[in-house]
Design an enzyme around this catalytic site. Structure first.
Site, PDB file in Angstrom:
ATOM      1  N   LYS A 100       0.830  -1.216   0.000  1.00 18.84           N
ATOM      2  CA  LYS A 100       0.000   0.000   0.000  1.00 18.84           C
ATOM      3  C   LYS A 100       0.866   1.268   0.000  1.00 18.84           C
ATOM      4  O   LYS A 100       0.599   2.201  -0.755  1.00 18.84           O
ATOM      5  CB  LYS A 100      -0.929   0.010   1.234  1.00 18.84           C
ATOM      6  CG  LYS A 100      -1.858  -1.197   1.315  1.00 18.84           C
ATOM      7  CD  LYS A 100      -2.767  -1.125   2.522  1.00 18.84           C
ATOM      8  CE  LYS A 100      -2.044  -1.149   3.855  1.00 18.84           C
ATOM      9  NZ  LYS A 100      -1.277  -2.404   4.128  1.00 18.84           N
ATOM     10  N   ARG A 132      -9.579  -0.188   9.412  1.00 24.57           N
ATOM     11  CA  ARG A 132      -9.036  -1.503   9.764  1.00 24.57           C
ATOM     12  C   ARG A 132     -10.060  -2.373  10.470  1.00 24.57           C
ATOM     13  O   ARG A 132      -9.752  -3.497  10.852  1.00 24.57           O
ATOM     14  CB  ARG A 132      -7.819  -1.319  10.660  1.00 24.57           C
ATOM     15  CG  ARG A 132      -6.496  -1.382   9.881  1.00 24.57           C
ATOM     16  CD  ARG A 132      -5.397  -1.191  10.879  1.00 24.57           C
ATOM     17  NE  ARG A 132      -4.137  -1.770  10.549  1.00 24.57           N
ATOM     18  CZ  ARG A 132      -3.154  -1.126   9.925  1.00 24.57           C
ATOM     19  NH1 ARG A 132      -3.321   0.073   9.457  1.00 24.57           N
ATOM     20  NH2 ARG A 132      -1.995  -1.730   9.742  1.00 24.57           N
ATOM     21  N   ARG A 142      11.591  -5.206   4.966  1.00 23.72           N
ATOM     22  CA  ARG A 142      11.286  -3.791   4.656  1.00 23.72           C
ATOM     23  C   ARG A 142      12.267  -2.847   5.338  1.00 23.72           C
ATOM     24  O   ARG A 142      12.652  -3.048   6.485  1.00 23.72           O
ATOM     25  CB  ARG A 142       9.865  -3.466   5.124  1.00 23.72           C
ATOM     26  CG  ARG A 142       9.551  -1.975   5.016  1.00 23.72           C
ATOM     27  CD  ARG A 142       8.083  -1.686   5.008  1.00 23.72           C
ATOM     28  NE  ARG A 142       7.390  -2.152   6.200  1.00 23.72           N
ATOM     29  CZ  ARG A 142       6.055  -2.132   6.326  1.00 23.72           C
ATOM     30  NH1 ARG A 142       5.298  -1.693   5.334  1.00 23.72           N
ATOM     31  NH2 ARG A 142       5.489  -2.576   7.424  1.00 23.72           N
ATOM     32  N   ARG A 164      11.492  -0.897  10.864  1.00 23.37           N
ATOM     33  CA  ARG A 164      10.444  -0.610  11.846  1.00 23.37           C
ATOM     34  C   ARG A 164      10.455  -1.640  12.965  1.00 23.37           C
ATOM     35  O   ARG A 164      10.664  -2.821  12.711  1.00 23.37           O
ATOM     36  CB  ARG A 164       9.066  -0.632  11.161  1.00 23.37           C
ATOM     37  CG  ARG A 164       8.729   0.662  10.472  1.00 23.37           C
ATOM     38  CD  ARG A 164       7.498   0.574   9.619  1.00 23.37           C
ATOM     39  NE  ARG A 164       6.351  -0.082  10.239  1.00 23.37           N
ATOM     40  CZ  ARG A 164       5.142  -0.150   9.674  1.00 23.37           C
ATOM     41  NH1 ARG A 164       4.945   0.394   8.485  1.00 23.37           N
ATOM     42  NH2 ARG A 164       4.158  -0.767  10.284  1.00 23.37           N
ATOM     43  N   ARG A 192       0.421  -9.084  13.434  1.00 28.05           N
ATOM     44  CA  ARG A 192      -0.305  -8.060  12.662  1.00 28.05           C
ATOM     45  C   ARG A 192      -1.142  -8.713  11.563  1.00 28.05           C
ATOM     46  O   ARG A 192      -2.254  -8.256  11.264  1.00 28.05           O
ATOM     47  CB  ARG A 192       0.677  -7.044  12.074  1.00 28.05           C
ATOM     48  CG  ARG A 192       1.216  -6.111  13.156  1.00 28.05           C
ATOM     49  CD  ARG A 192       2.528  -5.472  12.763  1.00 28.05           C
ATOM     50  NE  ARG A 192       2.420  -4.678  11.571  1.00 28.05           N
ATOM     51  CZ  ARG A 192       3.415  -4.497  10.711  1.00 28.05           C
ATOM     52  NH1 ARG A 192       4.584  -5.058  10.903  1.00 28.05           N
ATOM     53  NH2 ARG A 192       3.236  -3.747   9.661  1.00 28.05           N
TER      54      ARG A 192
HETATM   55  P1  ADP Z   1       2.221  -1.852   3.209  1.00 32.02           P
HETATM   56  O1  ADP Z   1       2.219  -0.329   3.158  1.00 32.02           O
HETATM   57  O2  ADP Z   1       1.003  -2.436   2.547  1.00 32.02           O
HETATM   58  O3  ADP Z   1       2.446  -2.402   4.581  1.00 32.02           O
HETATM   59  P2  ADP Z   1       4.767  -1.611   1.764  1.00 32.02           P
HETATM   60  O4  ADP Z   1       4.433  -0.782   0.568  1.00 32.02           O
HETATM   61  O5  ADP Z   1       5.504  -0.947   2.869  1.00 32.02           O
HETATM   62  O6  ADP Z   1       3.435  -2.352   2.316  1.00 32.02           O
HETATM   63  O7  ADP Z   1       5.564  -2.889   1.237  1.00 32.02           O
HETATM   64  C1  ADP Z   1       6.058  -3.874   2.148  1.00 32.02           C
HETATM   65  C2  ADP Z   1       7.431  -4.353   1.673  1.00 32.02           C
HETATM   66  O8  ADP Z   1       7.287  -5.073   0.452  1.00 32.02           O
HETATM   67  C3  ADP Z   1       8.411  -3.222   1.379  1.00 32.02           C
HETATM   68  O9  ADP Z   1       9.696  -3.648   1.781  1.00 32.02           O
HETATM   69  C4  ADP Z   1       8.330  -3.023  -0.136  1.00 32.02           C
HETATM   70  O10 ADP Z   1       9.543  -2.548  -0.682  1.00 32.02           O
HETATM   71  C5  ADP Z   1       8.024  -4.442  -0.611  1.00 32.02           C
HETATM   72  N1  ADP Z   1       7.136  -4.472  -1.787  1.00 32.02           N
HETATM   73  C6  ADP Z   1       6.111  -3.614  -2.080  1.00 32.02           C
HETATM   74  N2  ADP Z   1       5.504  -3.974  -3.227  1.00 32.02           N
HETATM   75  C7  ADP Z   1       6.143  -5.099  -3.661  1.00 32.02           C
HETATM   76  C8  ADP Z   1       5.975  -5.958  -4.794  1.00 32.02           C
HETATM   77  N3  ADP Z   1       5.007  -5.728  -5.703  1.00 32.02           N
HETATM   78  N4  ADP Z   1       6.801  -7.010  -4.916  1.00 32.02           N
HETATM   79  C9  ADP Z   1       7.779  -7.245  -3.976  1.00 32.02           C
HETATM   80  N5  ADP Z   1       7.985  -6.478  -2.897  1.00 32.02           N
HETATM   81  C10 ADP Z   1       7.184  -5.414  -2.730  1.00 32.02           C
HETATM   82  P1  AMP Z   2       0.817   0.350   9.390  1.00 31.82           P
HETATM   83  O1  AMP Z   2       1.905   1.376   9.228  1.00 31.82           O
HETATM   84  O2  AMP Z   2      -0.394   0.649   8.559  1.00 31.82           O
HETATM   85  O3  AMP Z   2       1.331  -1.060   9.183  1.00 31.82           O
HETATM   86  O4  AMP Z   2       0.323   0.456  10.907  1.00 31.82           O
HETATM   87  C1  AMP Z   2       1.213   0.221  11.992  1.00 31.82           C
HETATM   88  C2  AMP Z   2       0.429   0.088  13.286  1.00 31.82           C
HETATM   89  O5  AMP Z   2      -0.285   1.305  13.579  1.00 31.82           O
HETATM   90  C3  AMP Z   2      -0.657  -0.998  13.292  1.00 31.82           C
HETATM   91  O6  AMP Z   2      -0.125  -2.287  13.581  1.00 31.82           O
HETATM   92  C4  AMP Z   2      -1.584  -0.477  14.400  1.00 31.82           C
HETATM   93  O7  AMP Z   2      -1.040  -0.710  15.683  1.00 31.82           O
HETATM   94  C5  AMP Z   2      -1.548   1.025  14.170  1.00 31.82           C
HETATM   95  N1  AMP Z   2      -2.608   1.469  13.226  1.00 31.82           N
HETATM   96  C6  AMP Z   2      -2.433   2.012  11.982  1.00 31.82           C
HETATM   97  N2  AMP Z   2      -3.619   2.301  11.416  1.00 31.82           N
HETATM   98  C7  AMP Z   2      -4.568   1.935  12.302  1.00 31.82           C
HETATM   99  C8  AMP Z   2      -5.994   1.947  12.300  1.00 31.82           C
HETATM  100  N3  AMP Z   2      -6.697   2.398  11.222  1.00 31.82           N
HETATM  101  N4  AMP Z   2      -6.648   1.482  13.384  1.00 31.82           N
HETATM  102  C9  AMP Z   2      -5.970   1.033  14.452  1.00 31.82           C
HETATM  103  N5  AMP Z   2      -4.638   0.969  14.527  1.00 31.82           N
HETATM  104  C10 AMP Z   2      -3.921   1.414  13.461  1.00 31.82           C
END
Ligand code: ADP
Ligand code: AMP
Length: 214
Positions: A15, A91, A125, A158, A169
């Site tokens: 995302k 969520r 990541r 992170r 998660r």
């Molecule tokens: P989200 O925001 O949904 O948690 P991220 O965009 O941070 O996901 O992506 C999670 C990890 O996967 C990051 O390290 C990113 O570089 C990698 N990633 C994102 N899209 C792809 C893809 N299409 N194929 C492989 N790795 C990806």
């Molecule tokens: P994310 O960066 O989206 O992976 O979110 C990291 C963490 O933030 C999650 O594991 C939750 O603890 C908190 N969080 C983010 N968005 C929400 C939401 N919409 N509702 C509740 N907790 C959230």
């Protein structure tokens, strides 16, 4: 007017990666509750009389931060945005209902990724501490290890991207957020995109879907 876009998907589905591209292409704001909460991990929420006194205590365990805290962040961010890509919210079904009371969505994207792929995406990541750009040690490495291609900032891992917290998660996502995906699917709004393609291939589908629907 710029489009209002919702991007759904499990933790690690891509995302944030796709949202960066959406911002560049469509000129919308990136509204991400995860980033907003990370910037406010130590915020005092003791007056709400909840289980914990700061958002960080929920986040470090992979649990959801309570709705009253998150809804307020979203209310403010959306009211100030001229078009947005909303990432990380809603969520659960109560948050989805709240969202339907405060805004109209033009596009609902869902990045479909199998669970066994998610853990390796999360544990590999790396994020830029300056500009928030996202990398992966194997799937999307920066040109120089540990350094952001965009701004030269340092990359960090992170705290909640450890294997144990990543798995928790994903469990929390299955329980609380999968019903949100079904809710938008049943209303006919959901555009399902194969999130297991390369980032560029996913982007081709995301861009075409937004151009088609917005
Ligand atoms: P989200 O925001 O949904 O948690 P991220 O965009 O941070 O996901 O992506 C999670 C990890 O996967 C990051 O390290 C990113 O570089 C990698 N990633 C994102 N899209 C792809 C893809 N299409 N194929 C492989 N790795 C990806
Ligand atoms: P994310 O960066 O989206 O992976 O979110 C990291 C963490 O933030 C999650 O594991 C939750 O603890 C908190 N969080 C983010 N968005 C929400 C939401 N919409 N509702 C509740 N907790 C959230």
């Amino acid at each position: 007017m710029n489009p209002n876009i919702l991007i759904l998907g499990a933790p690690g589905a891509g995302k944030g990666t796709q949202s960066e591209k959406i911002v560049d292409e469509f000129g919308v704001e990136h509204v991400t509750t995860g980033d907003a909460l990370r910037a406010n991990k130590q915020m005092d929420i003791s007056h709400l009389d909840l289980e914990y006194d700061t958002p960080g205590e929920y986040m470090d365990q992979g649990e959801l931060v309570p709705d009253e805290v998150v809804n307020e962040i979203v209310d403010k961010a959306l009211s100030e945005a001229d078009g947005y890509v909303l990432d990380g919210y809603p969520r659960n079904l109560d948050q989805a209902e709240h969202l339907s009371n405060i805004t109209d969505l033009d596009v609902v994207l869902y990045l479909d990724v199998d669970e066994d792929v998610l853990v390796s995406r999360l544990t590999g990541r790396r994020v830029c501490e300056e500009c928030g750009a996202t990398y992966h040690v194997d799937f999307n490495p920066p040109e120089e290890e540990g350094v952001c291609d965009e701004c030269g900032g340092d990359l960090y891992q992170r705290e909640d991207d450890s294997e144990e917290t990543a798995r928790e998660r994903i469990r929390v996502y299955d329980e609380n957020t999968q019903p949100v995906v079904e809710f938008y699917d049943e209303s006919g709004e959901l555009a399902r995109i194969d999130g297991e393609q390369t980032p560029d291939e996913v982007w081709t589908d995301v861009k075409a879907t937004i151009e088609d629907r917005a």
